[in-house]
Write an enzyme that holds these catalytic residues in place. Structure first.
Site, PDB file in Angstrom:
ATOM      1  N   ASN A  79     -18.380  -8.108  27.604  1.00 54.54           N
ATOM      2  CA  ASN A  79     -18.256  -9.281  28.466  1.00 54.54           C
ATOM      3  C   ASN A  79     -17.142 -10.234  28.041  1.00 54.54           C
ATOM      4  O   ASN A  79     -16.938 -11.263  28.672  1.00 54.54           O
ATOM      5  CB  ASN A  79     -19.592 -10.030  28.566  1.00 54.54           C
ATOM      6  CG  ASN A  79     -20.083 -10.545  27.234  1.00 54.54           C
ATOM      7  OD1 ASN A  79     -19.706 -10.032  26.185  1.00 54.54           O
ATOM      8  ND2 ASN A  79     -20.923 -11.551  27.262  1.00 54.54           N
ATOM      9  N   CYS A  80     -16.399  -9.903  27.006  1.00 57.29           N
ATOM     10  CA  CYS A  80     -15.266 -10.711  26.545  1.00 57.29           C
ATOM     11  C   CYS A  80     -14.088 -10.507  27.502  1.00 57.29           C
ATOM     12  O   CYS A  80     -13.700  -9.365  27.783  1.00 57.29           O
ATOM     13  CB  CYS A  80     -14.885 -10.284  25.132  1.00 57.29           C
ATOM     14  SG  CYS A  80     -13.347 -11.017  24.535  1.00 57.29           S
ATOM     15  N   ASN A  81     -13.515 -11.581  27.998  1.00 58.09           N
ATOM     16  CA  ASN A  81     -12.413 -11.476  28.961  1.00 58.09           C
ATOM     17  C   ASN A  81     -11.200 -10.760  28.391  1.00 58.09           C
ATOM     18  O   ASN A  81     -10.556  -9.987  29.096  1.00 58.09           O
ATOM     19  CB  ASN A  81     -12.010 -12.866  29.463  1.00 58.09           C
ATOM     20  CG  ASN A  81     -13.026 -13.455  30.405  1.00 58.09           C
ATOM     21  OD1 ASN A  81     -13.764 -12.733  31.072  1.00 58.09           O
ATOM     22  ND2 ASN A  81     -13.093 -14.777  30.460  1.00 58.09           N
TER      23      ASN A  81
END
Length: 116
Positions: free
Chosen positions: A9-11
């Site tokens: 979920n880290c951009n």
């Protein structure tokens, strides 16, 4: 085999994965939040990349740590913190086999894969 380490979920990890996929670069993905990370691997990254660079001091996980845990860090304490809370590791870590690369910048990845 190329492996991208991070959390899904880290951009920045999303951008790196999309960049690799768009260019058809085969790679594995290792979610170190759910799959964990071996201490020996993390210690190797700390030696190769520098523990100061590997520790994500800008993230919310680091800012949420008690001041006593953030103060006076050295490599041993930083590695212990990162093992306990993998979200403290700067992301992504791209493992090319012969070397590791920290973070994602399109121009850096383009240079890394220029001859492939």
């Amino acid at each position: 085999m190329i492996t991208l380490y991070g959390i899904p979920n880290c951009n920045t990890v999303k951008k790196a994965r999309a960049w690799l996929a768009a260019r058809g670069i085969a790679h594995g993905f290792h979610d170190f939040r759910t799959q964990g990370l071996e201490e020996a691997r993390l210690r190797g990254w700390a030696r190769e990349l520098g523990w100061e660079a590997l520790l994500n001091r800008a993230g919310t996980s680091f800012r949420k740590l008690p001041e006593a845990e953030r103060a006076g860090l050295d490599e041993a304490r930083a590695v212990a913190l990162m093992l306990a809370q993998p979200t403290l590791i700067k992301r992504p870590v791209l493992d090319l086999g012969e070397r590791r690369v920290l973070g994602f910048r399109p121009e850096l990845y383009a240079a890394l894969f220029a001859g492939r």
